[in-house]
Scaffold this motif. Structure first.
Motif, PDB file in Angstrom:
ATOM      1  N   ASN A 281      -0.175  21.979  -7.024  1.00  0.00           N
ATOM      2  CA  ASN A 281       0.913  21.526  -6.150  1.00  0.00           C
ATOM      3  C   ASN A 281       2.253  21.806  -6.828  1.00  0.00           C
ATOM      4  N   PRO A 282       2.773  23.028  -6.685  1.00  0.00           N
ATOM      5  CA  PRO A 282       3.988  23.424  -7.396  1.00  0.00           C
ATOM      6  C   PRO A 282       5.199  22.525  -7.143  1.00  0.00           C
ATOM      7  N   GLY A 283       5.192  21.771  -6.064  1.00  0.00           N
ATOM      8  CA  GLY A 283       6.296  20.840  -5.816  1.00  0.00           C
ATOM      9  C   GLY A 283       6.456  19.831  -6.945  1.00  0.00           C
ATOM     10  N   PHE A 284       5.377  19.526  -7.650  1.00  0.00           N
ATOM     11  CA  PHE A 284       5.464  18.577  -8.760  1.00  0.00           C
ATOM     12  C   PHE A 284       6.249  19.166  -9.935  1.00  0.00           C
ATOM     13  N   ALA A 285       6.221  20.489 -10.099  1.00  0.00           N
ATOM     14  CA  ALA A 285       7.048  21.125 -11.124  1.00  0.00           C
ATOM     15  C   ALA A 285       8.521  20.966 -10.769  1.00  0.00           C
ATOM     16  N   ASP A 286       8.833  21.027  -9.464  1.00  0.00           N
ATOM     17  CA  ASP A 286      10.207  20.794  -9.017  1.00  0.00           C
ATOM     18  C   ASP A 286      10.622  19.354  -9.308  1.00  0.00           C
ATOM     19  N   TYR A 287       9.724  18.412  -9.071  1.00  0.00           N
ATOM     20  CA  TYR A 287      10.030  17.002  -9.366  1.00  0.00           C
ATOM     21  C   TYR A 287      10.339  16.829 -10.848  1.00  0.00           C
ATOM     22  N   GLU A 288       9.567  17.519 -11.682  1.00  0.00           N
ATOM     23  CA  GLU A 288       9.763  17.424 -13.125  1.00  0.00           C
ATOM     24  C   GLU A 288      11.168  17.907 -13.505  1.00  0.00           C
ATOM     25  N   LYS A 289      11.607  19.001 -12.904  1.00  0.00           N
ATOM     26  CA  LYS A 289      12.952  19.532 -13.172  1.00  0.00           C
ATOM     27  C   LYS A 289      14.026  18.555 -12.706  1.00  0.00           C
ATOM     28  N   LYS A 290      13.844  18.015 -11.504  1.00  0.00           N
ATOM     29  CA  LYS A 290      14.820  17.080 -10.940  1.00  0.00           C
ATOM     30  C   LYS A 290      14.907  15.782 -11.736  1.00  0.00           C
ATOM     31  N   ALA A 291      13.829  15.395 -12.390  1.00  0.00           N
ATOM     32  CA  ALA A 291      13.760  14.104 -13.093  1.00  0.00           C
ATOM     33  C   ALA A 291      14.700  14.034 -14.292  1.00  0.00           C
ATOM     34  N   GLY A 292      15.287  15.142 -14.669  1.00  0.00           N
ATOM     35  CA  GLY A 292      16.304  15.138 -15.711  1.00  0.00           C
ATOM     36  C   GLY A 292      15.843  14.607 -17.053  1.00  0.00           C
TER      37      GLY A 292
ATOM     38  N   PHE B  27       0.636  10.296  -9.658  1.00  0.00           N
ATOM     39  CA  PHE B  27       1.786  10.740 -10.427  1.00  0.00           C
ATOM     40  C   PHE B  27       3.036   9.977  -9.996  1.00  0.00           C
ATOM     41  N   ALA B  28       3.694   9.336 -10.950  1.00  0.00           N
ATOM     42  CA  ALA B  28       4.866   8.511 -10.662  1.00  0.00           C
ATOM     43  C   ALA B  28       6.122   9.386 -10.599  1.00  0.00           C
ATOM     44  N   SER B  29       6.085  10.383  -9.730  1.00  0.00           N
ATOM     45  CA  SER B  29       7.170  11.369  -9.666  1.00  0.00           C
ATOM     46  C   SER B  29       8.410  10.834  -8.957  1.00  0.00           C
ATOM     47  N   LYS B  30       8.223  10.016  -7.941  1.00  0.00           N
ATOM     48  CA  LYS B  30       9.322   9.504  -7.120  1.00  0.00           C
ATOM     49  C   LYS B  30      10.218  10.659  -6.682  1.00  0.00           C
ATOM     50  N   ALA B  31       9.571  11.790  -6.341  1.00  0.00           N
ATOM     51  CA  ALA B  31      10.251  13.005  -5.875  1.00  0.00           C
ATOM     52  C   ALA B  31      11.328  13.489  -6.844  1.00  0.00           C
TER      53      ALA B  31
ATOM     54  N   PRO C 224      15.412   9.686 -11.159  1.00  0.00           N
ATOM     55  CA  PRO C 224      15.527   9.394 -12.597  1.00  0.00           C
ATOM     56  C   PRO C 224      14.773   8.147 -13.046  1.00  0.00           C
ATOM     57  N   THR C 225      14.186   7.397 -12.113  1.00  0.00           N
ATOM     58  CA  THR C 225      13.449   6.183 -12.457  1.00  0.00           C
ATOM     59  C   THR C 225      12.036   6.260 -11.900  1.00  0.00           C
ATOM     60  N   ASN C 226      11.144   5.477 -12.476  1.00  0.00           N
ATOM     61  CA  ASN C 226       9.770   5.406 -11.985  1.00  0.00           C
ATOM     62  C   ASN C 226       9.716   4.587 -10.701  1.00  0.00           C
ATOM     63  N   PRO C 227       8.761   4.881  -9.828  1.00  0.00           N
ATOM     64  CA  PRO C 227       8.623   4.116  -8.592  1.00  0.00           C
ATOM     65  C   PRO C 227       8.134   2.691  -8.864  1.00  0.00           C
ATOM     66  N   ASP C 228       8.445   1.789  -7.956  1.00  0.00           N
ATOM     67  CA  ASP C 228       8.027   0.394  -8.099  1.00  0.00           C
ATOM     68  C   ASP C 228       6.514   0.261  -8.224  1.00  0.00           C
TER      69      ASP C 228
ATOM     70  N   VAL D  18       0.860  -1.173   0.000  1.00  0.00           N
ATOM     71  CA  VAL D  18       0.000   0.000   0.000  1.00  0.00           C
ATOM     72  C   VAL D  18       0.902   1.229   0.000  1.00  0.00           C
ATOM     73  N   ASN D  19       0.623   2.159  -0.911  1.00  0.00           N
ATOM     74  CA  ASN D  19       1.375   3.408  -0.947  1.00  0.00           C
ATOM     75  C   ASN D  19       0.436   4.590  -0.768  1.00  0.00           C
ATOM     76  N   PRO D  20       0.780   5.503   0.147  1.00  0.00           N
ATOM     77  CA  PRO D  20       0.023   6.746   0.259  1.00  0.00           C
ATOM     78  C   PRO D  20       0.535   7.710  -0.806  1.00  0.00           C
ATOM     79  N   LEU D  21      -0.373   8.267  -1.586  1.00  0.00           N
ATOM     80  CA  LEU D  21       0.026   9.155  -2.677  1.00  0.00           C
ATOM     81  C   LEU D  21      -0.868  10.385  -2.724  1.00  0.00           C
ATOM     82  N   VAL D  22      -0.277  11.500  -3.128  1.00  0.00           N
ATOM     83  CA  VAL D  22      -1.064  12.690  -3.418  1.00  0.00           C
ATOM     84  C   VAL D  22      -1.808  12.399  -4.717  1.00  0.00           C
ATOM     85  N   SER D  23      -3.076  12.749  -4.748  1.00  0.00           N
ATOM     86  CA  SER D  23      -3.885  12.473  -5.935  1.00  0.00           C
ATOM     87  C   SER D  23      -4.521  13.756  -6.441  1.00  0.00           C
TER      88      SER D  23
END
Length: 139
Positions: free
Chosen positions: A115-126, A61-65, A68-72, A46-51
């Protein structure tokens, strides 16, 4: 990794004790608990996720913060695209699919706006395109 598991267990317990509401870094964010079975191990997780609530279901969203890889959990859901989620105090059976094209872009843009933090995740995802997963009530 056990720190992540412990943190998730605390969020799950808080979610269940408070009808889907959690505090801390997730205060005010719409949360969902996603059940999935390990595609290799067969272990239920079970994973708690923002929806993001949609007209007919939810997006996750498979951001994994920004890793560079998708979450399990993403790989597990794609391998077995029917599962259950906990929303508030309800358990809902859902069909799982990945959003593509215009649908993905529309949902992803809305999530980054809310949730602007997701834009940060997008930048970090390279350059990794963060998958948008749609969960629609089954049946």
């Amino acid at each position: 990794m056990s720190d992540v598991v412990d943190f998730n267990q605390q969020v799950i317990a808080e979610f269940r004790a408070n009808g889907g509401k959690v505090g801390g870094p997730f205060e005010g964010a719409p949360m969902i608990l996603v059940h999935h079975r390990g595609r290799k191990s067969g272990v239920e997780r079970v994973n708690p996720l923002v929806s993001l609530p949609l007209e007919h279901g939810w997006a996750i969203f498979a951001s994994k913060a920004g890793a560079p890889t998708n979450p399990d959990w993403y790989h597990n859901l794609m391998a077995s695209p029917r599962t259950t989620v906990e929303v508030g105090g309800d358990v809902v059976e859902v069909a799982v699919r990945e959003a593509h094209g215009e649908e993905r872009e529309r949902i992803w843009a809305r999530q980054k706006e809310l949730n602007p933090g997701f834009a940060d995740y997008e930048k970090k995802a390279g350059g990794r395109v963060i998958p948008v997963v749609v969960l629609e009530p089954a049946g």
